[in-house]
Every structure is written in structure tokens, then in C-alpha cells.
Write a protein that holds these residues in place. Structure first.
Motif, PDB file in Angstrom:
ATOM      1  N   MET A 159       0.847  -1.185   0.000  1.00  0.00           N
ATOM      2  CA  MET A 159       0.000   0.000   0.000  1.00  0.00           C
ATOM      3  C   MET A 159       0.884   1.236   0.000  1.00  0.00           C
ATOM      4  N   ASN A 160       0.420   2.271  -0.675  1.00  0.00           N
ATOM      5  CA  ASN A 160       1.043   3.577  -0.564  1.00  0.00           C
ATOM      6  C   ASN A 160       0.250   4.331   0.492  1.00  0.00           C
ATOM      7  N   LYS A 161       0.707   4.227   1.720  1.00  0.00           N
ATOM      8  CA  LYS A 161      -0.058   4.771   2.849  1.00  0.00           C
ATOM      9  C   LYS A 161      -0.154   6.289   2.788  1.00  0.00           C
ATOM     10  N   PRO A 162      -1.354   6.819   2.965  1.00  0.00           N
ATOM     11  CA  PRO A 162      -1.512   8.278   3.031  1.00  0.00           C
ATOM     12  C   PRO A 162      -1.346   8.788   4.457  1.00  0.00           C
ATOM     13  N   LYS A 163      -1.339  10.093   4.616  1.00  0.00           N
ATOM     14  CA  LYS A 163      -1.304  10.696   5.948  1.00  0.00           C
ATOM     15  C   LYS A 163      -2.668  10.524   6.624  1.00  0.00           C
ATOM     16  N   ASN A 164      -2.673  10.733   7.925  1.00  0.00           N
ATOM     17  CA  ASN A 164      -3.905  10.729   8.731  1.00  0.00           C
ATOM     18  C   ASN A 164      -4.606   9.376   8.761  1.00  0.00           C
ATOM     19  N   VAL A 165      -3.823   8.305   8.581  1.00  0.00           N
ATOM     20  CA  VAL A 165      -4.321   6.930   8.702  1.00  0.00           C
ATOM     21  C   VAL A 165      -3.332   6.181   9.575  1.00  0.00           C
ATOM     22  N   VAL A 166      -3.838   5.414  10.542  1.00  0.00           N
ATOM     23  CA  VAL A 166      -2.934   4.725  11.456  1.00  0.00           C
ATOM     24  C   VAL A 166      -2.648   3.304  10.969  1.00  0.00           C
ATOM     25  N   SER A 167      -1.435   2.850  11.254  1.00  0.00           N
ATOM     26  CA  SER A 167      -1.005   1.502  10.863  1.00  0.00           C
ATOM     27  C   SER A 167      -1.442   0.506  11.924  1.00  0.00           C
ATOM     28  N   ALA A 168      -2.713   0.138  11.880  1.00  0.00           N
ATOM     29  CA  ALA A 168      -3.278  -0.787  12.860  1.00  0.00           C
ATOM     30  C   ALA A 168      -4.416  -1.546  12.196  1.00  0.00           C
ATOM     31  N   THR A 169      -4.830  -2.649  12.836  1.00  0.00           N
ATOM     32  CA  THR A 169      -5.940  -3.417  12.293  1.00  0.00           C
ATOM     33  C   THR A 169      -7.284  -2.814  12.697  1.00  0.00           C
ATOM     34  N   SER A 170      -7.306  -2.104  13.821  1.00  0.00           N
ATOM     35  CA  SER A 170      -8.547  -1.459  14.266  1.00  0.00           C
ATOM     36  C   SER A 170      -8.206  -0.314  15.207  1.00  0.00           C
ATOM     37  N   ASP A 171      -9.076   0.666  15.258  1.00  0.00           N
ATOM     38  CA  ASP A 171      -8.896   1.805  16.153  1.00  0.00           C
ATOM     39  C   ASP A 171     -10.260   2.443  16.356  1.00  0.00           C
ATOM     40  N   VAL A 172     -10.580   2.744  17.598  1.00  0.00           N
ATOM     41  CA  VAL A 172     -11.919   3.284  17.895  1.00  0.00           C
ATOM     42  C   VAL A 172     -12.064   4.738  17.467  1.00  0.00           C
ATOM     43  N   LEU A 173     -10.932   5.434  17.284  1.00  0.00           N
ATOM     44  CA  LEU A 173     -11.009   6.858  16.967  1.00  0.00           C
ATOM     45  C   LEU A 173     -10.518   7.207  15.559  1.00  0.00           C
ATOM     46  N   GLU A 174      -9.523   6.462  15.069  1.00  0.00           N
ATOM     47  CA  GLU A 174      -8.874   6.826  13.811  1.00  0.00           C
ATOM     48  C   GLU A 174      -9.184   5.826  12.692  1.00  0.00           C
ATOM     49  N   LYS A 175      -9.095   6.312  11.460  1.00  0.00           N
ATOM     50  CA  LYS A 175      -9.188   5.423  10.302  1.00  0.00           C
ATOM     51  C   LYS A 175      -7.895   4.625  10.211  1.00  0.00           C
ATOM     52  N   THR A 176      -8.006   3.333   9.924  1.00  0.00           N
ATOM     53  CA  THR A 176      -6.828   2.472   9.837  1.00  0.00           C
ATOM     54  C   THR A 176      -6.540   2.076   8.394  1.00  0.00           C
ATOM     55  N   VAL A 177      -5.343   1.524   8.192  1.00  0.00           N
ATOM     56  CA  VAL A 177      -4.980   1.062   6.853  1.00  0.00           C
ATOM     57  C   VAL A 177      -5.870  -0.096   6.405  1.00  0.00           C
ATOM     58  N   ILE A 178      -6.368  -0.878   7.357  1.00  0.00           N
ATOM     59  CA  ILE A 178      -7.273  -1.970   7.003  1.00  0.00           C
ATOM     60  C   ILE A 178      -8.596  -1.415   6.479  1.00  0.00           C
ATOM     61  N   ASP A 179      -9.022  -0.276   6.991  1.00  0.00           N
ATOM     62  CA  ASP A 179     -10.243   0.361   6.503  1.00  0.00           C
ATOM     63  C   ASP A 179     -10.126   0.741   5.027  1.00  0.00           C
TER      64      ASP A 179
END
Length: 240
Positions: free
Chosen positions: A65-85
Motif C-alpha cells: 500500500m502507498n499509505k496516506p497521511k492521517n491513517v494509522v497503521s493498525a488493524t482497528s482503532d476506535v477513533l482513527e481510520k486504519t490502513v485496514i479500513d
């Protein structure tokens, strides 16, 4: 392999979910309807179909993936958008990002459900090289390049392994420097902390390579694709 496991793994379902179409007579093996969830499938010879469409079994999946800003490198997060999303159109079951990129860091992120390969890539003893490009506030000098090559003592007293720092371009009018840096560690905010130790600030940071895997520059931010067989072979070859 059990038929329900075959369907579950291939379609990203739970075993219970996979049993439903089997019991409903929607699954065939070699063109014969099979309703027994325990039916054994030969991965080398049997042809499994769901609703008349052949199901290709793939135990492990590999994506860049070409990861963008403002996305966290996690499988899930209650507050932030993740790369899995961001991976909406593929079987997400078991996928995880190998290593982390900071929320404001962009570039190459490797995602897989292959836990063994992920472990090897992150194992400190493997010394897998990560290559980044960055925009630094101020002018990076050859003296700083040599300091990085010797290893840096961070502000908290930790010492980093030697890093290969290259000066790509200096813009004296804007007082900033484009650099490329290769490291073999993965300390928390490592590159930012390394430059902080020499009183400099990272303005932009992008990972372009991890081991033998290079970012496909044709991928736009937020886009992803499966690794090619050659890319996967190169990645594995560089850590074994």
C-alpha cells in the motif's frame, strides 16, 4: 482440508458463516453438490465452486500500500481510520500491517496474513533495511552524514545502529534538504528522533523500500495491490 475451512479462508468468513452455503447446497466439489461441511478437499486436484463460480484457495495474501497521511497503521482503532479500513475490496481476514508508519508518514506499507513472514521482517536479528525519503528543515551537512554513519545517541540516551544518509538536494532559499536514509531498526519515531538529536526537524517522511520490496510509485496515496510473484520472492530472499 475441510470444506468449511476452504470456503471460510477463501472468502474471509468465519467457519460458522461458511457452513451456511454448504448446507444450503450452494457449494460443489468437482461439479457435485456437497453438503457435508467436514468433506475433505484436495487443494491440488479438487475444483470447488460457490454459486457456480470457482473458488481459488489462497492461504496467504500479500499486499503493498502507498499509505496516506492521517491513517494509522493498525488493524482497528476506535477513533482513527486504519490502513485496514482502506482495503475494502479484498478478503481482510487475518490481514495486518507489518511494522508501523507514523500517522503523518506516507509510503510503502506491507500487509499480509502470513504471521511467520511478518515476524521475520520485524525480527531485530534479521536487520531488514528500511529506506525513507524525507524533507528536512535546514541544511544537512556532510558532517551530519558522517554522524549518522557512526550511530547516533538519542536524547533519551538510546544509541542507534549506523544509518546510511544521502543528501539528494539542498534548497538554500527555502532552507531545507531532501535526503534518503536507510536504517535497520524500527525504534519509535526513530528517524524524527535521529534528526532531533542533531537539532533538525523532519517536515515530510516517506518510506520507499522495506527489505527487497520497493514501493510501486504508480500507486497513488491510499491505493494498494497484490505483490507480484517476483516481488514476493525478492522480499523472502532478502530475509532468509
Amino acid at each position: 482440508m475441510r470444506l468449511d475451512k476452504f470456503i471460510a479462508d477463501s472468502k474471509g468468513l468465519t467457519r460458522s458463516q461458511a457452513k451456511i452455503p454448504i448446507k444450503d447446497g450452494l457449494v460443489s466439489v468437482n461439479q457435485k453438490i456437497v453438503k457435508q461441511t467436514k468433506h475433505q478437499v484436495d487443494l491440488n486436484f479438487d475444483v470447488v465452486q460457490l454459486n457456480g463460480i470457482t473458488v481459488i484457495y489462497q492461504e496467504y495474501r500479500y499486499y503493498m500500500m502507498n499509505k496516506p497521511k492521517n491513517v494509522v497503521s493498525a488493524t482497528s482503532d476506535v477513533l482513527e481510520k486504519t490502513v485496514i479500513d482502506l482495503i475494502a475490496k479484498v478478503n481482510q481476514k487475518g490481514l495486518f500491517p507489518v511494522g508501523r508508519l507514523d500517522k503523518d508518514t506516507t509510503g510503502l506499507l506491507f500487509l499480509t496474513n502470513d504471521g511467520m513472514l511478518g515476524h521475520k521482517l520485524l525480527a531485530p536479528r534479521k536487520h531488514v533495511t528500511k529506506v525513507y525519503r524525507a524533507l528536512i528543515a535546514g541544511e544537512v551537512t556532510e558532517e551530519i552524514v558522517q554522524t549518522f554513519a557512526s550511530g547516533i545517541t538519542l536524547k533519551n540516551g538510546e544509541t542507534t545502529k549506523p544509518a546510511l544518509l544521502k543528501i539528494l538536494a539542498i534548497n538554500r532559499q527555502k532552507n531545507e534538504t531532501k535526503i534518503e536514509i536507510s536504517i535497520v531498526e524500527g525504534k519509535y519515531h526513530q528517524i524524527k528522533r535521529m534528526f532531533g538529536a542533531v537539532s533538525m526537524r523532519v517536515q515530510e517522511l516517506k518510506r520507499v523500500q522495506m527489505g527487497g520490496l520497493k514501493l510501486d510509485e504508480g500507486l497513488k496515496l491510499g491505493e494498494y495491490r497484490e505483490l507480484t510473484p517476483d516481488e514476493l520472492s525478492c522480499l523472502i530472499r532478502n530475509i532468509n
